[in-house]
Design a protein around this motif. Structure first.
Motif, mmCIF file in Angstrom:
data_model
loop_
_atom_site.group_PDB
_atom_site.id
_atom_site.type_symbol
_atom_site.label_atom_id
_atom_site.label_comp_id
_atom_site.label_asym_id
_atom_site.label_seq_id
_atom_site.Cartn_x
_atom_site.Cartn_y
_atom_site.Cartn_z
ATOM 1 N N SER A 125 1.014 -1.183 0.091
ATOM 2 C CA SER A 125 0.038 0.130 -0.068
ATOM 3 C C SER A 125 0.956 1.218 0.107
ATOM 4 O O SER A 125 1.899 1.317 0.784
ATOM 5 N N PHE A 126 0.576 2.301 -0.832
ATOM 6 C CA PHE A 126 1.113 3.551 -1.090
ATOM 7 C C PHE A 126 0.313 4.534 -0.492
ATOM 8 O O PHE A 126 -0.993 4.270 -0.700
ATOM 9 N N GLY B 124 5.157 2.634 -6.985
ATOM 10 C CA GLY B 124 4.121 3.073 -5.987
ATOM 11 C C GLY B 124 4.237 4.481 -5.415
ATOM 12 O O GLY B 124 3.220 4.887 -4.924
ATOM 13 N N ASN B 125 5.320 5.129 -5.404
ATOM 14 C CA ASN B 125 5.503 6.491 -5.222
ATOM 15 C C ASN B 125 5.198 7.467 -6.123
ATOM 16 O O ASN B 125 5.666 8.588 -6.458
ATOM 17 N N GLY C 138 -1.416 9.134 -6.930
ATOM 18 C CA GLY C 138 -2.443 8.486 -7.834
ATOM 19 C C GLY C 138 -2.280 6.956 -7.597
ATOM 20 O O GLY C 138 -3.301 6.478 -7.816
ATOM 21 N N ILE C 139 -1.302 6.383 -7.363
ATOM 22 C CA ILE C 139 -1.131 4.808 -7.222
ATOM 23 C C ILE C 139 -1.272 4.440 -5.631
ATOM 24 O O ILE C 139 -0.459 5.253 -4.797
ATOM 25 N N GLY C 140 -2.046 3.675 -5.484
ATOM 26 C CA GLY C 140 -2.591 3.521 -3.851
ATOM 27 C C GLY C 140 -1.999 2.112 -3.506
ATOM 28 O O GLY C 140 -1.840 1.666 -2.503
ATOM 29 N N SER C 141 -1.624 1.300 -4.643
ATOM 30 C CA SER C 141 -1.015 -0.212 -4.063
ATOM 31 C C SER C 141 -0.264 -0.464 -5.199
ATOM 32 O O SER C 141 -0.471 -0.173 -6.549
ATOM 33 N N MET D 256 7.452 5.540 0.517
ATOM 34 C CA MET D 256 8.168 4.419 0.795
ATOM 35 C C MET D 256 9.477 4.236 0.325
ATOM 36 O O MET D 256 9.784 4.507 -0.648
ATOM 37 N N LEU D 257 10.553 3.731 1.394
ATOM 38 C CA LEU D 257 11.676 3.596 0.991
ATOM 39 C C LEU D 257 12.326 2.054 1.027
ATOM 40 O O LEU D 257 11.773 1.305 1.901
#
Length: 140
Positions: free
Chosen positions: A5-6, A68-69, A72-75, A135-136
């Protein structure tokens, strides 16, 4: 493999215009110099699905993070394999964190922050430019 999830409302802005989202994600990955050979990348709404076999575990993780980063992208659903499955893990940046604090928390030593920076190139251009919700990849 799994579903990651992002934060959908943060990240790099690449959507808009005429090209389909799938082509924009693929172009973003190519622009970052990420090797997507062997991977099939699909976009359905706010979800990216990655199938196939990546050239390495590190490259697969970077593709997941880069896709993901994006705002507009959630997953990202990871169905891809990799020849060297010795994976690290992911960390979502919280408000007030910097790479030093994240390295202290995840690697046990803040001075190792450059290991995290290097593990997230080319998505990160500067170790001081991270944001909450990003997310890293944390290397082993």
């Amino acid at each position: 493999m799994g579903l990651f999830s992002f934060a959908k409302n943060v990240g790099k802005k690449i959507f808009g215009g005429d090209n389909p989202e799938e082509e924009k994600i693929k172009k973003e990955l190519a622009d970052l110099g990420l090797d997507t050979k062997g991977l099939d990348i699909k976009v359905d709404g706010d979800k990216v699905t990655i199938d196939g076999d990546a050239v390495s575990q590190e490259m697969k993780e970077k593709v997941i993070l880069a896709a993901g980063n994006v705002e507009g992208i959630g997953s990202v659903e990871d169905n891809a394999g990799a020849p060297d499955a010795a994976e690290g893990f992911f960390h979502t940046v919280e408000k007030g964190e910097n790479l030093w604090k994240i390295a202290e928390k995840t690697l046990g030593n803040g001075a190792d922050y450059m290991k995290i920076f290097e593990a997230n190139k080319p998505m990160l251009k500067d170790p001081d430019l991270i944001y909450p919700g990003q997310m890293l990849r944390i290397p082993k």
